[in-house]
Design a protein around this motif. Structure first.
Motif, mmCIF file in Angstrom:
data_model
loop_
_atom_site.group_PDB
_atom_site.id
_atom_site.type_symbol
_atom_site.label_atom_id
_atom_site.label_comp_id
_atom_site.label_asym_id
_atom_site.label_seq_id
_atom_site.Cartn_x
_atom_site.Cartn_y
_atom_site.Cartn_z
ATOM 1 N N TYR A 27 0.824 -1.282 0.119
ATOM 2 C CA TYR A 27 0.012 -0.031 -0.044
ATOM 3 C C TYR A 27 0.799 1.216 0.141
ATOM 4 N N TYR A 28 0.442 2.459 -0.501
ATOM 5 C CA TYR A 28 0.913 3.709 -0.440
ATOM 6 C C TYR A 28 -0.115 4.709 -0.332
ATOM 7 N N ALA A 29 0.311 5.950 -0.095
ATOM 8 C CA ALA A 29 -0.719 7.169 -0.095
ATOM 9 C C ALA A 29 0.137 8.371 -0.369
ATOM 10 N N ARG A 30 -0.802 9.406 -0.858
ATOM 11 C CA ARG A 30 -0.143 10.486 -0.983
ATOM 12 C C ARG A 30 -0.196 11.424 0.329
ATOM 13 N N VAL A 31 0.680 12.262 0.618
ATOM 14 C CA VAL A 31 0.620 13.203 1.713
ATOM 15 C C VAL A 31 -0.148 14.236 1.593
ATOM 16 N N GLN A 32 -1.187 14.485 2.289
ATOM 17 C CA GLN A 32 -2.103 15.698 2.176
ATOM 18 C C GLN A 32 -1.409 16.993 2.885
ATOM 19 N N ASN A 33 -1.049 16.587 4.233
ATOM 20 C CA ASN A 33 -0.538 17.634 5.017
ATOM 21 C C ASN A 33 0.331 17.129 6.084
ATOM 22 N N ILE A 34 1.268 18.099 6.570
ATOM 23 C CA ILE A 34 2.195 17.758 7.635
ATOM 24 C C ILE A 34 2.206 18.828 8.663
ATOM 25 N N CYS A 35 2.039 18.344 9.913
ATOM 26 C CA CYS A 35 1.909 19.309 10.873
ATOM 27 C C CYS A 35 2.875 19.016 12.156
ATOM 28 N N PHE A 43 -1.658 10.915 21.086
ATOM 29 C CA PHE A 43 -2.170 9.949 22.167
ATOM 30 C C PHE A 43 -2.871 10.291 23.243
ATOM 31 N N PRO A 44 -4.270 10.790 23.254
ATOM 32 C CA PRO A 44 -4.878 11.507 24.000
ATOM 33 C C PRO A 44 -5.102 10.639 25.376
ATOM 34 N N ASP A 45 -5.147 9.240 25.174
ATOM 35 C CA ASP A 45 -5.629 8.374 26.319
ATOM 36 C C ASP A 45 -4.497 7.858 27.129
ATOM 37 N N GLU A 46 -2.977 8.320 26.618
ATOM 38 C CA GLU A 46 -1.995 8.133 27.249
ATOM 39 C C GLU A 46 -1.697 8.896 28.631
ATOM 40 N N ALA A 47 -1.297 8.175 29.617
ATOM 41 C CA ALA A 47 -1.103 9.162 30.974
ATOM 42 C C ALA A 47 -0.190 10.145 30.604
ATOM 43 N N LEU A 48 -0.122 11.525 31.314
ATOM 44 C CA LEU A 48 0.815 12.379 30.870
ATOM 45 C C LEU A 48 2.296 11.915 31.650
ATOM 46 N N ASN A 49 3.196 11.835 31.079
ATOM 47 C CA ASN A 49 4.597 11.751 31.352
ATOM 48 C C ASN A 49 5.816 12.491 30.837
ATOM 49 N N GLU A 50 6.717 12.245 31.018
ATOM 50 C CA GLU A 50 8.036 13.096 30.516
ATOM 51 C C GLU A 50 8.264 13.136 29.114
ATOM 52 N N LYS A 51 7.425 12.225 28.321
ATOM 53 C CA LYS A 51 7.257 12.306 26.687
ATOM 54 C C LYS A 51 6.234 13.166 26.345
ATOM 55 N N SER A 52 5.250 13.367 26.982
ATOM 56 C CA SER A 52 4.159 14.018 26.688
ATOM 57 C C SER A 52 4.321 15.410 25.853
ATOM 58 N N GLN A 53 5.191 16.191 26.260
ATOM 59 C CA GLN A 53 5.538 17.550 25.593
ATOM 60 C C GLN A 53 6.519 17.381 24.300
ATOM 61 N N ARG A 54 6.867 16.109 24.028
ATOM 62 C CA ARG A 54 7.692 16.024 22.932
ATOM 63 C C ARG A 54 6.712 16.483 21.607
ATOM 64 N N GLN A 55 7.673 17.118 20.667
ATOM 65 C CA GLN A 55 7.015 17.091 19.289
ATOM 66 C C GLN A 55 7.231 16.189 18.356
ATOM 67 N N TYR A 56 6.292 15.948 17.529
ATOM 68 C CA TYR A 56 6.254 15.108 16.283
ATOM 69 C C TYR A 56 5.802 15.633 15.298
ATOM 70 N N TYR A 57 6.088 14.928 13.870
ATOM 71 C CA TYR A 57 5.398 15.516 12.611
ATOM 72 C C TYR A 57 4.302 14.553 12.411
ATOM 73 N N GLN A 58 3.226 14.765 12.271
ATOM 74 C CA GLN A 58 2.055 14.290 11.989
ATOM 75 C C GLN A 58 1.799 14.352 10.589
ATOM 76 N N LEU A 59 1.738 13.321 9.934
ATOM 77 C CA LEU A 59 1.492 13.227 8.378
ATOM 78 C C LEU A 59 0.180 12.748 8.112
ATOM 79 N N LYS A 60 -0.757 13.536 7.548
ATOM 80 C CA LYS A 60 -2.071 13.464 7.195
ATOM 81 C C LYS A 60 -2.034 12.807 5.698
ATOM 82 N N ILE A 61 -2.628 11.700 5.494
ATOM 83 C CA ILE A 61 -2.456 11.023 4.163
ATOM 84 C C ILE A 61 -4.056 10.965 3.471
ATOM 85 N N LEU A 62 -4.034 11.060 2.300
ATOM 86 C CA LEU A 62 -5.185 10.517 1.388
ATOM 87 C C LEU A 62 -5.477 9.106 1.613
ATOM 88 N N ALA A 63 -6.348 8.752 0.850
ATOM 89 C CA ALA A 63 -6.708 7.185 1.030
ATOM 90 C C ALA A 63 -5.602 6.212 0.609
#
Length: 78
Positions: A27-35, A43-63
């Motif tokens: 499978y493959y997909a086209r990247v629509q947006n990166i934030c 991970f909103p259900d993960e308990a807050l911890n020392e990693k909670s404020q780390r920043q990540y790139y979120q890639l939103k993809i098309l189908a």
């Protein structure tokens, strides 16, 4: 020097847990947006911890699209 970021396409390599589709890209997909987002947003259900404020790139993809022919990993010994 050519920059390689940001990706326009993603390919998904599947490991052995995918059974018959494992060890291949099916499978493959086209990247629509990166934030940039905080881990606690990804991970909103993960308990807050020392990693909670780390920043990540979120890639939103098309189908997801299925390849006509999988790109299969060649298995070898050593």
């Amino acid at each position: 020097m050519k920059q390689h970021w940001a990706p326009e396409w993603l390919a998904f390599y599947q490991t052995k847990v995918f059974g018959n589709e494992g060890y291949a890209v099916n499978y493959y997909a086209r990247v629509q947006n990166i934030c940039k987002v905080y881990r606690c947003e990804l991970f909103p259900d993960e308990a807050l911890n020392e990693k909670s404020q780390r920043q990540y790139y979120q890639l939103k993809i098309l189908a997801l699209q299925r390849l006509n022919r999988a790109v299969v990993r060649a298995l070898h010994n050593g």
